[in-house]
Design a protein around this motif. Structure first.
Motif, PDB file in Angstrom:
ATOM      1  N   PRO A 250       0.859  -1.101  -0.010  1.00 17.64           N
ATOM      2  CA  PRO A 250      -0.084   0.027  -0.023  1.00 17.64           C
ATOM      3  C   PRO A 250       0.994   1.348  -0.027  1.00 17.64           C
ATOM      4  CG  PRO A 250      -0.652  -1.500   1.880  1.00 17.64           C
ATOM      5  CD  PRO A 250       0.796  -1.957   1.362  1.00 17.64           C
ATOM      6  N   VAL A 251       0.505   2.042  -0.918  1.00 21.31           N
ATOM      7  CA  VAL A 251       1.443   3.379  -0.921  1.00 21.31           C
ATOM      8  C   VAL A 251       1.436   4.129   0.415  1.00 21.31           C
ATOM      9  CG1 VAL A 251      -0.427   4.999  -1.638  1.00 21.31           C
ATOM     10  CG2 VAL A 251       1.707   5.541  -2.261  1.00 21.31           C
ATOM     11  N   GLU A 252       0.305   4.058   1.210  1.00 19.27           N
ATOM     12  CA  GLU A 252       0.347   4.560   2.595  1.00 19.27           C
ATOM     13  C   GLU A 252       1.496   4.287   3.616  1.00 19.27           C
ATOM     14  OE1 GLU A 252      -1.305   7.253   5.493  1.00 19.27           O
ATOM     15  OE2 GLU A 252      -1.803   7.182   3.624  1.00 19.27           O
ATOM     16  N   ALA A 253       1.664   2.874   3.266  1.00 18.55           N
ATOM     17  CA  ALA A 253       2.636   2.110   4.041  1.00 18.55           C
ATOM     18  C   ALA A 253       4.111   2.635   3.671  1.00 18.55           C
ATOM     19  CB  ALA A 253       2.606   0.762   4.311  1.00 18.55           C
ATOM     20  N   VAL A 254       4.225   2.426   2.372  1.00 16.20           N
ATOM     21  CA  VAL A 254       5.516   2.973   1.908  1.00 16.20           C
ATOM     22  C   VAL A 254       5.832   4.204   2.252  1.00 16.20           C
ATOM     23  CG1 VAL A 254       6.763   3.230  -0.351  1.00 16.20           C
ATOM     24  CG2 VAL A 254       5.175   1.335  -0.092  1.00 16.20           C
ATOM     25  N   GLY A 261      11.480   6.872   8.270  1.00 14.00           N
ATOM     26  CA  GLY A 261      12.880   6.488   8.185  1.00 14.00           C
ATOM     27  C   GLY A 261      13.903   7.689   7.898  1.00 14.00           C
ATOM     28  N   ALA A 262      13.225   8.833   7.340  1.00 19.54           N
ATOM     29  CA  ALA A 262      14.004  10.171   7.299  1.00 19.54           C
ATOM     30  C   ALA A 262      14.506  10.851   8.720  1.00 19.54           C
ATOM     31  CB  ALA A 262      13.253  11.088   6.107  1.00 19.54           C
ATOM     32  N   LEU A 263      13.296  10.426   9.461  1.00 19.39           N
ATOM     33  CA  LEU A 263      13.485  11.460  10.884  1.00 19.39           C
ATOM     34  C   LEU A 263      14.224  10.665  11.784  1.00 19.39           C
ATOM     35  CD1 LEU A 263       9.842  12.329  10.709  1.00 19.39           C
ATOM     36  CD2 LEU A 263      11.347  13.849  10.304  1.00 19.39           C
ATOM     37  N   GLY A 264      14.379   9.549  11.854  1.00 19.78           N
ATOM     38  CA  GLY A 264      14.973   8.618  12.622  1.00 19.78           C
ATOM     39  C   GLY A 264      15.273   7.091  12.024  1.00 19.78           C
ATOM     40  N   THR A 270      17.097  -2.070   5.398  1.00 24.15           N
ATOM     41  CA  THR A 270      16.530  -2.313   4.140  1.00 24.15           C
ATOM     42  C   THR A 270      15.221  -3.051   4.522  1.00 24.15           C
ATOM     43  OG1 THR A 270      18.852  -2.852   3.160  1.00 24.15           O
ATOM     44  CG2 THR A 270      16.608  -3.949   2.055  1.00 24.15           C
ATOM     45  N   LEU A 271      14.147  -2.522   4.046  1.00 19.57           N
ATOM     46  CA  LEU A 271      12.724  -3.263   4.330  1.00 19.57           C
ATOM     47  C   LEU A 271      12.056  -3.637   2.943  1.00 19.57           C
ATOM     48  CD1 LEU A 271      13.443  -1.021   6.748  1.00 19.57           C
ATOM     49  CD2 LEU A 271      10.903  -0.418   6.717  1.00 19.57           C
ATOM     50  N   LEU A 272      11.927  -4.858   3.459  1.00 18.00           N
ATOM     51  CA  LEU A 272      11.225  -5.672   2.304  1.00 18.00           C
ATOM     52  C   LEU A 272       9.609  -5.626   2.651  1.00 18.00           C
ATOM     53  CD1 LEU A 272      13.480  -8.891   2.482  1.00 18.00           C
ATOM     54  CD2 LEU A 272      13.541  -7.011   0.951  1.00 18.00           C
ATOM     55  N   PRO A 273       8.834  -6.105   1.475  1.00 19.12           N
ATOM     56  CA  PRO A 273       7.248  -5.754   1.536  1.00 19.12           C
ATOM     57  C   PRO A 273       6.688  -6.350   2.738  1.00 19.12           C
ATOM     58  CG  PRO A 273       7.981  -6.771  -0.714  1.00 19.12           C
ATOM     59  CD  PRO A 273       9.436  -6.743   0.228  1.00 19.12           C
ATOM     60  N   ASP A 274       7.226  -7.360   3.532  1.00 23.09           N
ATOM     61  CA  ASP A 274       6.680  -7.585   4.825  1.00 23.09           C
ATOM     62  C   ASP A 274       6.857  -6.632   6.025  1.00 23.09           C
ATOM     63  OD1 ASP A 274       5.055  -9.938   3.953  1.00 23.09           O
ATOM     64  OD2 ASP A 274       6.926 -11.220   4.564  1.00 23.09           O
ATOM     65  N   ASP A 275       8.209  -6.062   5.727  1.00 22.43           N
ATOM     66  CA  ASP A 275       8.553  -5.074   6.734  1.00 22.43           C
ATOM     67  C   ASP A 275       7.632  -3.735   6.614  1.00 22.43           C
ATOM     68  OD1 ASP A 275      10.585  -6.845   7.691  1.00 22.43           O
ATOM     69  OD2 ASP A 275      11.683  -6.335   5.891  1.00 22.43           O
ATOM     70  N   ILE A 276       7.492  -3.554   5.192  1.00 22.53           N
ATOM     71  CA  ILE A 276       7.003  -2.151   5.147  1.00 22.53           C
ATOM     72  C   ILE A 276       5.569  -2.268   5.336  1.00 22.53           C
ATOM     73  CG2 ILE A 276       5.850  -0.810   2.834  1.00 22.53           C
ATOM     74  CD1 ILE A 276       8.794  -1.620   1.560  1.00 22.53           C
ATOM     75  N   ALA A 277       4.789  -3.367   5.278  1.00 19.22           N
ATOM     76  CA  ALA A 277       3.262  -3.772   5.621  1.00 19.22           C
ATOM     77  C   ALA A 277       3.124  -3.361   6.930  1.00 19.22           C
ATOM     78  CB  ALA A 277       2.932  -5.104   5.274  1.00 19.22           C
ATOM     79  N   GLN A 278       3.984  -3.469   7.851  1.00 23.03           N
ATOM     80  CA  GLN A 278       3.995  -3.052   9.222  1.00 23.03           C
ATOM     81  C   GLN A 278       3.659  -1.522   9.500  1.00 23.03           C
ATOM     82  OE1 GLN A 278       3.881  -5.817  11.172  1.00 23.03           O
ATOM     83  NE2 GLN A 278       4.251  -6.720   9.500  1.00 23.03           N
ATOM     84  N   PHE A 279       3.881  -0.740   8.379  1.00 21.10           N
ATOM     85  CA  PHE A 279       3.637   0.829   8.605  1.00 21.10           C
ATOM     86  C   PHE A 279       2.118   1.078   8.449  1.00 21.10           C
ATOM     87  CE2 PHE A 279       8.199   0.453   8.637  1.00 21.10           C
ATOM     88  CZ  PHE A 279       8.572   1.476   9.539  1.00 21.10           C
ATOM     89  N   LYS A 280       1.205  -0.007   7.726  1.00 22.26           N
ATOM     90  CA  LYS A 280      -0.074   0.361   7.689  1.00 22.26           C
ATOM     91  C   LYS A 280      -0.702   0.700   8.612  1.00 22.26           C
ATOM     92  CE  LYS A 280      -1.357  -3.758   6.043  1.00 22.26           C
ATOM     93  NZ  LYS A 280      -2.312  -4.698   5.454  1.00 22.26           N
ATOM     94  N   LYS A 281      -1.593   1.610   8.513  1.00 21.60           N
ATOM     95  CA  LYS A 281      -2.616   2.055   9.828  1.00 21.60           C
ATOM     96  C   LYS A 281      -3.918   2.125   9.455  1.00 21.60           C
ATOM     97  CE  LYS A 281      -0.367   5.949  11.952  1.00 21.60           C
ATOM     98  NZ  LYS A 281      -0.451   7.095  12.717  1.00 21.60           N
TER      99      LYS A 281
END
Length: 281
Positions: A250-254, A261-264, A270-281
């Motif tokens: 999802p673009v929101e998670a990316v 990641g830019a703030l801290g 390196t984040l793969l799709p499963d890692d990125i999915a954790q940023f979904k709200k």
């Protein structure tokens, strides 16, 4: 002459976003505004005097615009550098973003914006022939990494990709080689303070998207849970064909992963799709 003189003064006094939007309907004047803004940035005026929490390259794109929105909603000071300047469609959060029209391959025009920045996000990319893909997915992001490192920016996020398996990868050779080359430079210049995002196919809503692109992205809300919550997810580890079964991102998670990641630092570099999915709200 009076108008151009006025534009030059306004470029010093008014945020670039507001100027570009204010004059967008007047033929020829919008370009004059753009040139006035860039001249003042080069002199250390306008955005050059202001320090930003994050500078986003490709801030008008699908991922970049969502990154800017999320950062603005966090109350961060954001500059977005892209060739087209301020977006045509206007949303309230855009008032918190300074849009600067500039070619990534002409860093003299935007280099001052990096001074004092807390982080940089590179989300430039495109499809096309081999040379175009390698230049826009690789060389452009390499310029950003080199310039950010030279300016002493402490953190960098690069929006890369998880690449499709053979034979789907063949027509994307320039895209893949470009992204991989940029990844290597980012890791070298920001060894302990980078984040590389490697999403799968990114989906979500986008104004004025090409109908074919929009149709493909519309499958995301079905594909992503199917490949995440059913036994099909186990097939993603298969050699050669496994990439086909990666859940889409999802673009929101990316965008949220890039912003944070830019703030801290994040849990991984390196984040793969499963890692990125954790940023979904």
């Amino acid at each position: 002459k009076k108008m151009l003189s006025s534009l030059s003064r306004q470029a010093h006094q008014v945020a670039p976003t507001k100027l570009m939007v204010a004059y967008k309907g007047l033929p020829g004047v919008r370009m004059a505004v753009r040139h006035a803004v860039l001249r003042n940035v080069q002199r250390g005026m306008c955005s050059g005097e202001k320090t930003y929490d994050v500078v986003v390259f490709g801030g008008n794109g699908f991922v970049g615009s969502n990154v800017c929105r999320i950062l603005a909603e966090m109350g961060k000071k954001v500059a977005a550098i892209n060739r087209s300047g301020a977006p045509r469609a206007k949303e309230s959060w855009m008032d918190s973003v300074d849009y600067i029209a500039g070619d990534v391959f002409t860093p003299d025009a935007w280099r001052p914006v990096l001074q004092g920045a807390g982080g940089v996000i590179a989300s430039i990319g495109a499809f096309g022939n081999y040379e175009t893909m390698k230049r826009l997915n690789g060389d452009s992001n390499i310029v950003v990494a080199e310039e950010a490192a030279g300016a002493g920016v402490p953190r960098m996020v690069f929006v890369s990709a998880s690449f499709p398996p053979f034979p789907a990868s063949v027509p994307l050779r320039g895209y893949i080689e470009g992204k991989e080359a940029a990844e290597a430079v980012v890791r070298d210049r920001f060894p302990d303070s980078h984040v590389i995002l490697k999403p799968s196919v990114i989906f979500g809503k986008q104004e004025n998207a090409h109908p074919l692109i929009a149709a493909i992205r519309a499958l995301g809300p079905v594909q992503e849970p199917l490949m995440t919550n059913t036994p099909l997810k186990n097939l993603s580890t298969l050699p050669v064909v496994g990439g086909v079964f990666l859940p889409w991102s999802p673009v929101e998670a990316v965008a949220r992963a890039a912003a944070e990641g830019a703030l801290g630092p994040l849990s991984k570099l390196t984040l793969l799709p499963d890692d990125i999915a954790q940023f979904k709200k």
